[in-house]
Structures are given as C-alpha cells and as structure tokens.
Design an enzyme around this catalytic site. Sequence first.
Site, PDB file in Angstrom:
ATOM      1  N   GLU A   1      -9.908   5.506   3.248  1.00 58.43           N
ATOM      2  CA  GLU A   1     -10.692   4.403   3.791  1.00 58.43           C
ATOM      3  C   GLU A   1      -9.715   3.272   4.065  1.00 58.43           C
ATOM      4  O   GLU A   1      -8.626   3.234   3.476  1.00 58.43           O
ATOM      5  CB  GLU A   1     -11.726   3.940   2.756  1.00 58.43           C
TER       6      GLU A   1
ATOM      7  N   SER B   1       1.594  -9.758  -1.050  1.00 54.35           N
ATOM      8  CA  SER B   1       1.312  -8.327  -0.958  1.00 54.35           C
ATOM      9  C   SER B   1       1.494  -7.739   0.429  1.00 54.35           C
ATOM     10  O   SER B   1       1.654  -6.538   0.573  1.00 54.35           O
ATOM     11  CB  SER B   1      -0.098  -8.046  -1.468  1.00 54.35           C
TER      12      SER B   1
ATOM     13  N   LYS C   1       0.805  -1.230   0.000  1.00 57.92           N
ATOM     14  CA  LYS C   1       0.000   0.000   0.000  1.00 57.92           C
ATOM     15  C   LYS C   1       0.837   1.279   0.000  1.00 57.92           C
ATOM     16  O   LYS C   1       0.422   2.294  -0.550  1.00 57.92           O
ATOM     17  CB  LYS C   1      -0.949   0.000   1.206  1.00 57.92           C
TER      18      LYS C   1
END
Lengths: 409, 201
Positions: free
Chosen positions: A124, A390, A102
């Site tokens: 969010e 990830s 991210k």
Amino acid sequence: MNGGFDINNRQMDATWPDAAGRFGRFGGQFVPETLMCAVQGLAAEYESARSDGAFWDELDGYLSRYVGRPSPLYFARRLSERVGGAKIHLKREDLNHTGAHKINNTLGQAMLARRMGKHRVIAETGAGQHGVATATAAAMFGLECTVYMGAEDVRRQKLNAYRMELLGARLVPVEAGQKTLKDAINEAMRDWIATVDTTHYIIGSVMGPHPFPMIVRDFQSVIGRETRAQARDQFGRLPDVVCACVGGGSNAAGMFHPFIQDREVRLVGVEAAGEGLDRRHSATISRGRVGVLHGMQTLVLQNDDGQTSQVHSVSAGLDYPGVGPEHAQWAESGRVEYAAVTDADALAAFELLSRTEGIIPALESAHAIAHAVSIAPTLPEQHIIIVNLSGRGDKDCVEVARLQGHHID
Amino acid sequence: MWPFIAAGYPTVESTALLLRELGHLPIRGIEIGFPFSDPIADGPVIQQAFSHALSSGVRVGQVLDAIAEARPHVRQPLIGMISASIVYRIGVPGFVDRAAKAGLDGLIVPDISLEEAPALAASLQQAGLKLAMLVAPTTPMDRSLRIAESAGGFLYYVSIQGTTGARDALPADLEKSVCDIRETTGMPVMVGFGISRAEHV
C-alpha cells in the site's frame, strides 16, 4: 561505521512484542483465518532470519552500497540561529536512495519474500514513498510488484505514481472510501488474502497484524542505531530530544527504539493536526481511542459504533486513522510524548527549512521540523535536538504550489 | 442454504421486512452483515452495500432493532456477521448482551482469530449464543481442530482463498475438504464465500 546490526544488542532491546504479538495491551493478530497461515508463516521465517548473521550481513551490504548508508547527522546551523535556543540537528534519511527511510524496510522484506520463495510482492502507499521503495526493491530482486494507492493520493502525488510505473510496478488506484492510505491498505489486504501462496505483502509501516509491527521496526531501527553512534562521535553524549513525525509510525519507531532504554533522552512523536484538533485531522494518539483496525488493536480515530473516522492531513503519508501498536504502548507508558502540528505550521516549516538550510523536506517530515522549531526556543542553548528528516520534499512541490495558488505541472 | 443480507441496505427500514420475507423461504438460516467501514474480508459487492448503508447514517443500534423486530416472525436461526472493530468499541460483554436481547442466535466475527477468540467465545457461551469460527483452505488440520474447540456451535468453511463475492467455479476438492473437516472435528460445517449459482449449493 556502517548500518551494521549487532544481533545481541538488537535482541536485548526487543522487550516487546510478547509471544502473542502484543505490546502491552496493543497489537495482536486481528485478521481473517484466510490470512493466519500467511502471518504465522512470516513470523516463523522472520524468527529464523533474525538469528541468521548472513541475512543481516547481506542486508547491511545493500544498505551501505545501494541505499548510501549511513545517512549523515547534520547540524542545521542557520535554522538553529534563526529560531534560537537548543541546537537542531537533522538525521538525513532524505538522502537515502529513493528519497526516504522507506527503503530500509522494503529491502529487508524483499529478502524475506525471497527466503519464503514468493515471487510477487504487493504494497500500500500513501505519499507514494513506500510504493516507490517497494517497486525499487522488487526491481532490484526481480520480483513482480503491485502497489495500491488511494485515487486521491495518486492525484496529490503524481510524480511518485509515475516513478512506480517506471520501476515496473503495476499501480492500482483505489476508488473506495476516502480514496487515501486506509483504503489502499484494505485493498492490499484483499489482494493478499487471494494470493498468499505466491505473494508477500510488504507493509510499509509499523502496523498491521503481528509480526509486521516488529519486522518493520527492526528494519527501520538502523536509523536510531546510527544516530546514537553519531551523537556519541559528534557530541560525546546522547541528544536531549529526539523528534520524528508519526503517521503509521515507521520512521519514528526506527529512530526511537534504540533510545528507549536511555531514559534521559526525551522522545517526541509528531502527528498531523490537519486543520486543527477540533476540525479535520489525523492525530490518532492525541484523539484516538482503543480499537481494532487493519489486523491490530491500537489507538484508532473511530465513532461510537467502531466505524473508522474520516481523517485529513495536507501530508498524504500522515493521513491515517490508526497508528502502530508499539506507539500506542509508548504513549500509554509515557515513555514517548506525542504532539500534533497543523497543516499551516507544517507548510511554514517546509519553507523555513528550504530557505535556511537549502533542504526541501517531505511534508511528513516538515511536521517534525515544525515541532522542533516550536520547542527549541524554550530549551537551553547547550541542548541538542535531533529531528529525523524522514524524506525529501521533491514529491510535494506540485501540491504545495497548488495550495499556494500556482500551477507548475 | 443460508442467504446473506447486508443490514441497512438499501434502507434501514428494509432490513426487518427482508428478514420476515426470507423467513418464509425453505432456508436453514440467515446471515446478517453489520455494515463496517473497512471490511477487509469482503469483495466489492458487500463493500458497496456497507458503504451505502453507512453513508445513509445506519447505526449498529438500528440494525439490532431491525433484528429484534423481525425475530418473532422468523423461525430459522439468525447469525450476525460483524467486525471485531464494532464489537470491541461497544465492548465484548455489552455487545453480546445486546445481540442476545435482539434475538441473534450466533455471531461470525471474521477478523477474530483463534488466538484472539477466548474472551468473546466465553461471553457468547454465557449468553447462550454460538460463535461460528472461520476455517480456510490454508488452515492445517490440527489448527482446524483447535478452532473447533473454541467455536461454540459450528464452523464456517471459507470455500475459496479470497474475499466474498461471486465466483464462476468453486474448488474441485471443496466437497472432500468439507467432509474431512466435518468428520475430524465432529461439528456442523457451513460453507461460504464465492457461492453464486444454484449448482454450488
């Protein structure tokens, strides 16, 4: 090698979206007029940043010296031996600063916020990884930060909730709807409508109105570009299969996009089948239909009236009833295959990778591991599967322990 | 004055009754909100009403039936406010046909931008219904003009940059903004969002 952008190469790959923000028939801008000025302003700003070499040089600097890129491409020898067949390699996005992919996107978008003269960012978050990455970028750039998170996700991801507050962000638990990711997005959009003058909304996935799906994909494409170069270095060729989990789809889009023109590389997105596709799940591409949600036309899990369905996944990051429009287009064109993995299989993969490799994966990434483990034995030994790992699973330990009947918090 | 009601709230039976009662009042028209699961342009009051209606099982067909039932008894225009998600699920021509048969005079689809509006605008025009398009305080004047060209009937000016719901005060320059838009576009302008007191009207 660093995370370096080759601007010419990047633009050549970027066949979508078109001028209307469409990926084929998906995408677009389905937002109230109160947000149009903000999304159009963002599109213009990004267009100018995109052709500004200094912008990418600065971002590359952060990616190498702050995030720790490039992330390794690692051969999972014991896992591969255990399951047999094709060799499984892991793209280690879990080793990035903050523990997931991210941060690649939040640093880029924080730089865009600064370019636009906005001193506040909002986000969010589902599993909390995007919230933590946004709070981190905000702390680093000195921006004010508010993160919306479903109250149920705050419960499931207490550690990340605490991390965001420690990083100086204001965390707002959302009590509406199912109290998960979808509801957090609604609330973040409402905040943005009222604060567009001062605030940039750092969307965490390849979703929402144009230009977000394109911006997030471009910032995450560093994953696929590195992987492609590492594969050539390590194997002297491209991999046979590349596999990544898909909720909104940002890690998968970033991994797949640089491989889209390489037709010989099989790309597989892995969704959350939850309790099974005939029960509660969040497998949007497998079971969704064309609809409108959160500013985009895409595949959505919804009823005959267009009301969004209740969704479920053991993983808070995959628990979303829509998917990025580019994934919908890739699914429709057949360029990318999409599979679905149940909660039970993801939990088994969570343990398997921990015990064979000493790597605790995020529950989201465990879905991609589970799928690789299921297809490897069906493929020849000389085949190479790359799984995008990830994120790391520290955040999930309390919840997994709870599901197994232990209490460690 | 154009009062707003959340269809299906508190019960689906109450909607037709409420429309008939409102029809007796000296009002210009009625705005009927179709319950939606994810109304991003709405504040907490409308959200809660929508959630309540949906959790008690209210369907789009029932809202259209209630409108059809009240229609012969209400002289004023009835405007449906509905999410693009619902319209697109049913299909633009199919939904417009059902809206026309129920007796709606027009639609506000808050999440249809100028860029996405052409197909819906054409379909509504063919059915003789009006499309009310939103104009925001952040909308540049040249864009307001283009929105006015797409809208078939009137503009809906969002008085405050925010979601629906009560506000103590409205922007000081609201009246001037509305007059400017009315003059420039030559279209009737309805003002909504944040209106909560008699002196706001």
